[in-house]
Scaffold this active site. Structure first.
Site, mmCIF file in Angstrom:
data_model
loop_
_atom_site.group_PDB
_atom_site.id
_atom_site.type_symbol
_atom_site.label_atom_id
_atom_site.label_comp_id
_atom_site.label_asym_id
_atom_site.label_seq_id
_atom_site.Cartn_x
_atom_site.Cartn_y
_atom_site.Cartn_z
ATOM 1 N N GLY A 135 51.884 32.720 40.651
ATOM 2 C CA GLY A 135 51.302 33.006 39.346
ATOM 3 C C GLY A 135 52.265 33.815 38.498
ATOM 4 C CE LYS A 176 60.292 35.712 38.371
ATOM 5 N NZ LYS A 176 61.250 34.677 37.930
ATOM 6 C CB VAL A 177 52.461 36.774 42.024
ATOM 7 C CG1 VAL A 177 52.106 36.953 43.499
ATOM 8 C CG2 VAL A 177 51.939 37.941 41.214
ATOM 9 C CE LYS A 211 51.141 42.869 40.731
ATOM 10 N NZ LYS A 211 50.176 43.899 40.239
ATOM 11 C CG ASP A 228 40.559 45.867 34.457
ATOM 12 O OD1 ASP A 228 39.657 45.399 33.732
ATOM 13 O OD2 ASP A 228 41.717 45.420 34.454
#
Length: 375
Positions: free
Chosen positions: A16, A22-23, A38, A136
Site C-alpha cells: 500500500g 509506502k508499505v 513502513k 483515531d
C-alpha cells in the site's frame, strides 16, 4: 524482480501507499517470518503538520505495547544517507476498510462485525489500561492477520496520559473528522479521552453493520455541524440489541455515553448473532486470493534465475542443484554416455584425470550388528 535487502530483511512487493509513506512486504532471514515495513521519507514528513512528531510518538508507544489486538513493532532502521526510516511491523493481509469497499452493500454480516468489534474492544481496553488514548479509531486503522486476528494500528495521533494524571482529560485532537465526537466538533478546549475512543468505536460499528455513517456533510463545516447536534438516527434494519448498543455509544454528552465496561456487559456484545450471510473475505492482492508471500519470486530470481512459473511449488536444495550442475558438466564432456575404450591411447588416459561422474548416494549407512536378532 530485483533482489534487495535492508539489514537482515528481504524486500517484497508493495502492499500500500499513503501521502508520506509506502508499505512493503519483507522476510526476516533470521526467523523466516513475514513482516511489513513502513518506509518513510523525512523530506515528505516535514511537509505534513506534526509529521515527524507523530511518527516518533507512534514508535515510542508501540515499543511498550504487547497485545494480540494491537499491531506489534518488530524493528526500526534508519538510512541517514537516503533520509529514510524503516518501521518493521508484524504482517497483516488487509484492513476492514478495503473489505468494506469490496462488497456491494459496503457492510459486513452482523455476525462478522460482532467478531471484529469484540476484538476492537479488547484492544482498546488494553490501551486504556496503559493510559493511552488512540483518538483515531476507524475501519482503515483496523487490520487483519492471516488467521483473522484484528490489529489496532496507526498510533500516530495517540496520546499517552501522565501516570499521575487524575483523569483521562485531553486537550488536542487530530483524528479523522467523520469519527470525531460532538464535544470536539463543538470546539471544546478539553475532553475525556477514553469517551472519544468509545464514540469513534460506535461510529465504526455503525459503519460496519449498516454501510453508512451516522453523520454526513458536504464539507467539514457541515459535517461538524451535524455531529455537534448529536442527533443519531438508527436505520430500521438495525434491530435490538444492536440498536441500543449504538445509541449508548453515540450519546451526545460524554457523561451518559457508554464506558468500555458497559459495552462488554451489553447483551449484543455477550451473545454472538447467528451466522446468516456469507463471510466477506479479505480482497486478493493483485489477484492472489491465497495471499502468498511476495518475497519468493525475488528469491527465486536471485538464486535460480528467471522462473517460468511465478509461484512454483517445486523446491530443490542447494545440494540437489550442485549435483545437477555436476551432471550437466560431465554430460557435456561425454563421460556419461561413452564408456572408456580399451584401445584408446594410454597417453590420453593420463591427460584426462577427471573422475567419472556417478549418482549421489545417501549420506546414511546402515550397519548390521551380529548381536541383533530379529524378534
Amino acid at each position: 524482480k530485483r533482489f534487495k535487502m535492508i539489514g537482515k530483511y528481504v524486500m517484497g512487493d508493495m502492499l500500500g501507499e499513503g501521502s508520506y509513506a509506502k508499505v512493503k512486504e519483507m522476510l526476516d532471514t533470521d526467523t523466516l517470518c513475514r513482516r511489513a515495513v513502513k518506509i518513510l521519507k523525512k523530506r515528505k514528513l516535514r511537509r505534513i503538520p506534526n509529521g515527524e512528531e507523530n511518527v516518533k510518538r507512534e514508535i515510542q508507544l508501540l515499543k511498550r505495547l504487547r497485545h494480540k489486538n494491537v499491531i506489534e513493532l518488530v524493528d526500526v532502521m534508519y538510512n541517514d544517507e537516503k533520509q529514510k526510516m524503516y518501521i518493521v511491523m508484524e504482517f497483516c493481509v488487509g484492513g476492514l476498510q478495503d473489505m468494506l469497499e469490496s462488497t456491494p452493500l459496503k457492510k459486513f454480516p452482523e455476525w462478522q462485525a460482532h467478531g471484529y468489534f469484540r476484538q476492537l474492544v479488547d484492544g482498546l481496553e488494553y490501551l486504556h489500561s496503559h493510559g493511552i488514548v488512540h483518538k483515531d479509531i476507524k475501519p482503515s486503522n483496523l487490520l487483519l492477520t492471516l488467521d483473522g486476528t484484528l490489529k489496532i494500528s496507526d498510533l500516530g495521533v495517540a496520546e499517552a496520559l501522565d501516570m499521575f494524571a487524575p483523569d483521562d482529560t485531553c486537550f488536542t485532537s487530530q483524528g479523522s473528522p467523520a469519527f470525531q465526537p460532538p464535544e470536539i466538533a463543538n470546539g471544546a478546549d478539553k475532553f475525556a479521552g477514553f469517551k472519544v475512543d468509545v464514540w469513534s468505536s460506535g461510529v465504526t460499528l455503525f459503519n460496519l453493520t449498516t454501510g453508512k455513517y451516522p453523520f454526513e456533510g458536504d464539507n467539514i463545516y457541515r459535517l461538524f455541524e451535524s455531529i455537534g447536534r448529536g442527533d443519531v438516527e438508527i436505520p430500521e434494519e438495525v434491530t435490538e440489541p444492536l440498536s441500543s448498543l449504538l445509541q449508548g455509544m453515540l450519546q451526545k454528552e460524554p457523561g451518559p455515553r457508554f464506558t468500555l465496561s458497559q459495552i462488554q456487559h451489553h447483551p449484543w456484545f455477550l451473545r454472538k448473532p447467528g451466522r446468516t450471510l456469507e463471510e466477506v473475505p479479505v480482497p486478493p492482492l493483485r489477484g492472489d486470493e491465497l495471499h502468498r508471500m511476495t518475497v519468493l519470486p525475488y528469491l527465486f530470481n536471485y538464486f535460480y534465475g528467471e522462473d517460468e512459473s511465478q509461484y512454483s511449488t517445486e523446491y530443490v536444495t542447494q545440494r540437489q542443484l550442485n549435483e545437477n550442475l555436476k551432471y550437466i558438466d560431465y554430460s557435456s564432456n561425454g563421460n556419461l554416455e561413452s564408456a572408456p575404450n580399451k584401445s584408446s591411447d594410454k597417453k590420453s588416459e593420463k591427460k584426462s584425470k577427471k573422475p567419472s561422474w556417478r549418482r549421489p548416494t545417501s549420506c546414511l549407512s546402515v550397519k548390521k550388528l551380529p548381536s541383533c536378532r530379529p524378534s
